[in-house]
Scaffold this motif. Structure first.
Motif, PDB file in Angstrom:
ATOM      1  N   LEU A  42      -4.293   6.840   1.399  1.00 42.74           N
ATOM      2  CA  LEU A  42      -3.751   5.523   1.153  1.00 42.74           C
ATOM      3  C   LEU A  42      -4.230   4.977  -0.184  1.00 42.74           C
ATOM      4  O   LEU A  42      -5.390   5.145  -0.551  1.00 42.74           O
ATOM      5  N   GLU A  43      -3.324   4.323  -0.895  1.00 42.58           N
ATOM      6  CA  GLU A  43      -3.661   3.697  -2.175  1.00 42.58           C
ATOM      7  C   GLU A  43      -3.121   2.274  -2.181  1.00 42.58           C
ATOM      8  O   GLU A  43      -1.920   2.054  -2.036  1.00 42.58           O
ATOM      9  N   TRP A  44      -4.023   1.319  -2.358  1.00 43.97           N
ATOM     10  CA  TRP A  44      -3.590  -0.071  -2.488  1.00 43.97           C
ATOM     11  C   TRP A  44      -2.855  -0.262  -3.798  1.00 43.97           C
ATOM     12  O   TRP A  44      -3.272   0.267  -4.843  1.00 43.97           O
ATOM     13  N   GLN A  68     -12.028   1.377   4.093  1.00 43.91           N
ATOM     14  CA  GLN A  68     -11.495   0.552   3.003  1.00 43.91           C
ATOM     15  C   GLN A  68     -12.509  -0.526   2.659  1.00 43.91           C
ATOM     16  O   GLN A  68     -12.979  -1.229   3.558  1.00 43.91           O
ATOM     17  N   GLN A  94      -4.890   6.481  11.597  1.00 40.67           N
ATOM     18  CA  GLN A  94      -3.485   6.823  11.418  1.00 40.67           C
ATOM     19  C   GLN A  94      -3.185   8.108  12.166  1.00 40.67           C
ATOM     20  O   GLN A  94      -3.702   9.165  11.833  1.00 40.67           O
ATOM     21  N   TYR A 109       4.253   0.915   1.948  1.00 33.83           N
ATOM     22  CA  TYR A 109       4.116   0.039   3.117  1.00 33.83           C
ATOM     23  C   TYR A 109       3.866  -1.389   2.646  1.00 33.83           C
ATOM     24  O   TYR A 109       3.091  -1.607   1.697  1.00 33.83           O
ATOM     25  N   TYR A 166      -9.532   6.250   7.938  1.00 36.04           N
ATOM     26  CA  TYR A 166      -9.778   5.802   6.563  1.00 36.04           C
ATOM     27  C   TYR A 166     -10.699   4.594   6.554  1.00 36.04           C
ATOM     28  O   TYR A 166     -10.526   3.674   7.352  1.00 36.04           O
ATOM     29  N   TRP A 196       1.368  -3.683   9.670  1.00 31.88           N
ATOM     30  CA  TRP A 196       1.989  -2.813   8.676  1.00 31.88           C
ATOM     31  C   TRP A 196       3.444  -2.569   9.042  1.00 31.88           C
ATOM     32  O   TRP A 196       3.791  -2.440  10.212  1.00 31.88           O
ATOM     33  N   PRO A 218      -0.871   3.104   9.608  1.00 32.74           N
ATOM     34  CA  PRO A 218      -2.299   2.819   9.844  1.00 32.74           C
ATOM     35  C   PRO A 218      -2.487   1.615  10.762  1.00 32.74           C
ATOM     36  O   PRO A 218      -1.694   0.664  10.732  1.00 32.74           O
ATOM     37  N   VAL A 249       0.876  -1.171   0.000  1.00 39.05           N
ATOM     38  CA  VAL A 249       0.000   0.000   0.000  1.00 39.05           C
ATOM     39  C   VAL A 249       0.910   1.217   0.000  1.00 39.05           C
ATOM     40  O   VAL A 249       1.935   1.222   0.688  1.00 39.05           O
ATOM     41  N   ARG A 250       0.562   2.256  -0.745  1.00 45.75           N
ATOM     42  CA  ARG A 250       1.404   3.450  -0.751  1.00 45.75           C
ATOM     43  C   ARG A 250       0.616   4.668  -0.294  1.00 45.75           C
ATOM     44  O   ARG A 250      -0.607   4.702  -0.334  1.00 45.75           O
ATOM     45  N   GLN A 251       1.381   5.665   0.151  1.00 49.42           N
ATOM     46  CA  GLN A 251       0.782   6.893   0.663  1.00 49.42           C
ATOM     47  C   GLN A 251       1.635   8.063   0.213  1.00 49.42           C
ATOM     48  O   GLN A 251       2.819   8.133   0.543  1.00 49.42           O
TER      49      GLN A 251
END
Lengths: 124, 107
Positions: free
Chosen positions: A45-47, B89, B38, A94, B87, A114, B44, A37-39
């Protein structure tokens, strides 16, 4: 201690490549599906990608064809090969472990562990 | 891809307040909705999974509800350590997608 530790980030020029690593410890790595996952800085957050215990891989549309996820269970390690980098790929990456909710439903999972992340900066 | 929209994007509240954050999916996702917290400089942390199941170790002041397209996260009595970004999801369909986040700030 149960933990994930990423490495391999850094400054890279547009069009360049990096290989990110994630070292797992304290649990049976081979039993878990794993994710990246990136940020982006100050953003959400973006999977990015996932790999299951059988080695099947999944990618977001924004990285498919450029990123490759893999795992090496003997080394308790997860990897992300990232190619053809653009400024839009600048982010903290991450790795995360997937745990199951228990109902048996395909979507019944969440990310329960994480790493601290590794920063990838794409800039000339 | 399934779009997840959180509201509000930010809110100011005081210690002891009850707050609610909403997450709406662009299509039905059953109850496959998780909430993460977070805090600044931290990674997170999952609070709730399956829309309403509290992760082990998470204080009971946190609760989640909803199914289909509309979900809520409620903090019954805000504590100093709860000032963070939250967040949602969805895990109903690949790619799993996150909401844009809700920042909870001190009033």
């Amino acid at each position: 201690e149960v933990q994930l530790v990423e490495s391999g980030g850094g400054l890279v020029q547009p069009g360049g490549s990096l290989r990110l690593s994630c070292a797992a410890s304290g649990f049976t790595f081979s039993n878990y599906d794993m994710h990246w996952v990136r940020q982006t800085s100050g953003k959400g957050l973006e999977w990015v990608s996932a790999i299951d215990t059988a080695g099947a891989t999944y990618y977001s549309g924004s990285v498919e064809g450029r990123f490759t996820i893999s795992r090496e269970n003997a080394k308790n390690s997860l990897y992300l090969q990232i190619n053809s980098l653009t400024a839009g790929d600048t982010a903290v990456y991450y790795c995360a472990r997937e745990d199951l909710g228990g109902s048996g439903g395909l979507g019944d999972w969440y990310l329960d562990l994480w790493g601290r992340g590794t920063l990838v900066t794409v800039s000339s | 891809d399934i779009q997840m929209t959180q509201s509000p994007s930010s809110l100011s509240a005081s210690v002891g307040d009850r707050i609610t954050i909403t997450c709406r999916a662009s299509q039905s996702i059953s109850y496959y909705l998780n909430w993460y917290q977070q805090t600044p400089g931290k990674v997170p942390k999952v609070l709730i999974y399956g829309s309403s199941i509290l992760q082990t170790g998470v204080p009971s002041r946190f609760s989640g509800s909803g199914s289909g397209t509309d979900f809520t996260l409620t903090i019954s009595s805000l504590q100093p350590e709860d000032f963070a970004t939250y967040y949602c999801q969805q895990t109903y369909r690949t790619p799993p997608t996150f909401g844009q986040g809700t920042k909870v700030e001190i009033k």
